[in-house]
Design an enzyme around this catalytic site. Structure first.
Site, PDB file in Angstrom:
ATOM      1  N   ASN A   1       0.831  -1.216   0.000  1.00  0.00           N
ATOM      2  CA  ASN A   1       0.000   0.000   0.000  1.00  0.00           C
ATOM      3  C   ASN A   1       0.860   1.259   0.000  1.00  0.00           C
ATOM      4  OD1 ASN A   1       0.552  -0.956   2.658  1.00  0.00           O
ATOM      5  ND2 ASN A   1      -1.031   0.338   3.523  1.00  0.00           N
TER       6      ASN A   1
ATOM      7  N   GLU B   1       0.437   5.320   0.642  1.00  0.00           N
ATOM      8  CA  GLU B   1      -0.488   6.323   1.163  1.00  0.00           C
ATOM      9  C   GLU B   1      -0.105   7.737   0.718  1.00  0.00           C
ATOM     10  OE1 GLU B   1      -0.919   5.610   5.394  1.00  0.00           O
ATOM     11  OE2 GLU B   1      -2.131   3.825   4.964  1.00  0.00           O
TER      12      GLU B   1
ATOM     13  N   GLU C   1      -3.211  -4.544  -2.955  1.00  0.00           N
ATOM     14  CA  GLU C   1      -3.705  -5.487  -3.963  1.00  0.00           C
ATOM     15  C   GLU C   1      -3.705  -4.861  -5.356  1.00  0.00           C
ATOM     16  OE1 GLU C   1      -5.013  -4.688  -1.083  1.00  0.00           O
ATOM     17  OE2 GLU C   1      -6.019  -6.378  -0.116  1.00  0.00           O
TER      18      GLU C   1
END
Ligand code: THU
Length: 152
Positions: A52, A54, A65
Site C-alpha cells: 500500500n 499512502e 492489492e
C-alpha cells in the site's frame, strides 16, 4: 473458504505467502501504520508484489492489492494470475484473523479474473500462521457488477 496452516502448504504457495509478508516492508503507510503486502503468482511461476502507498490526501491512498495487480499486469502483460496472497502487519485483534481485501480491490480482482480462463486463488495470511484460502474471487464477491452489463 478453508483454513490451512502455513507449514501444510505447497512450497510454491509458501513462497507466495512469504513474498506477501516481505512486500509489507515496501509499504508507505505513515498515516494508518497499517502495512499491507500483496503478491501474485502467475501460471508460469513468476512472483510479483505490491504494497500500500499512502498520501497526505487520504483518498489517494493505493491498496496493496491494486498496486500488485497493476505492477504484474505491466510487467507480465500476457500472464495469467494463478493466485494472490495478502498479508497485513497491524495487530489484528484477539483471534489474529487475516484482513480481507476491501470491496474496491475485490471488484478489480474480479475484472482481472474475468480476463483470463482460470480463477485467481486468494490466500489471506493471519499472524498465527493460519492461512485462509478462497478458490476464486467469486467467493469474496458474489453477484458482482461486470462489464457485460454495459454492452446490452
Ligand atoms: N489497504 C490495503 O492495502 N488493502 C485493502 O484491501 C484495504 C486497505 C490499505 C490502504 C491504506 O493504506 C491502509 O490499508 C488503511 O486503510
Amino acid at each position: 473458504m478453508k483454513v490451512q496452516e502455513f507449514d501444510s502448504l505447497s512450497e510454491e504457495i509458501q513462497a507466495l505467502v512469504s513474498s506477501s509478508i516481505e512486500a509489507r516492508k515496501l509499504a508507505y503507510a505513515p498515516y494508518s501504520k497499517f502495512y499491507v503486502g500483496a503478491s501474485i503468482l502467475t501460471t508460469s511461476g513468476t512472483l510479483l508484489h505490491g504494497a500500500n502507498q499512502e498520501n497526505a490526501s487520504y483518498p489517494l491512498c493505493l491498496c496493496a492489492e491494486r498496486v500488485a495487480l497493476s505492477y504484474a499486469s505491466m510487467h507480465c502483460p500476457d500472464a495469467e494470475f494463478r493466485a494472490m496472497a495478502i498479508s497485513t502487519s497491524a495487530p489484528l485483534g484477539p483471534d489474529d484473523i487475516p484482513a480481507p481485501p476491501c470491496g474496491a480491490c475485490r471488484q478489480v480482482l474480479m475484472e482481472y479474473q474475468q480476463r483470463q480462463s482460470s480463477p485467481i486463488k486468494i490466500y489471506l495470511v493471519g499472524h498465527d500462521r493460519n492461512v485462509w484460502i478462497y478458490d476464486s474471487i467469486h467467493q469474496l464477491l458474489p453477484h458482482s457488477f461486470q462489464g457485460d452489463f454495459l454492452n446490452k
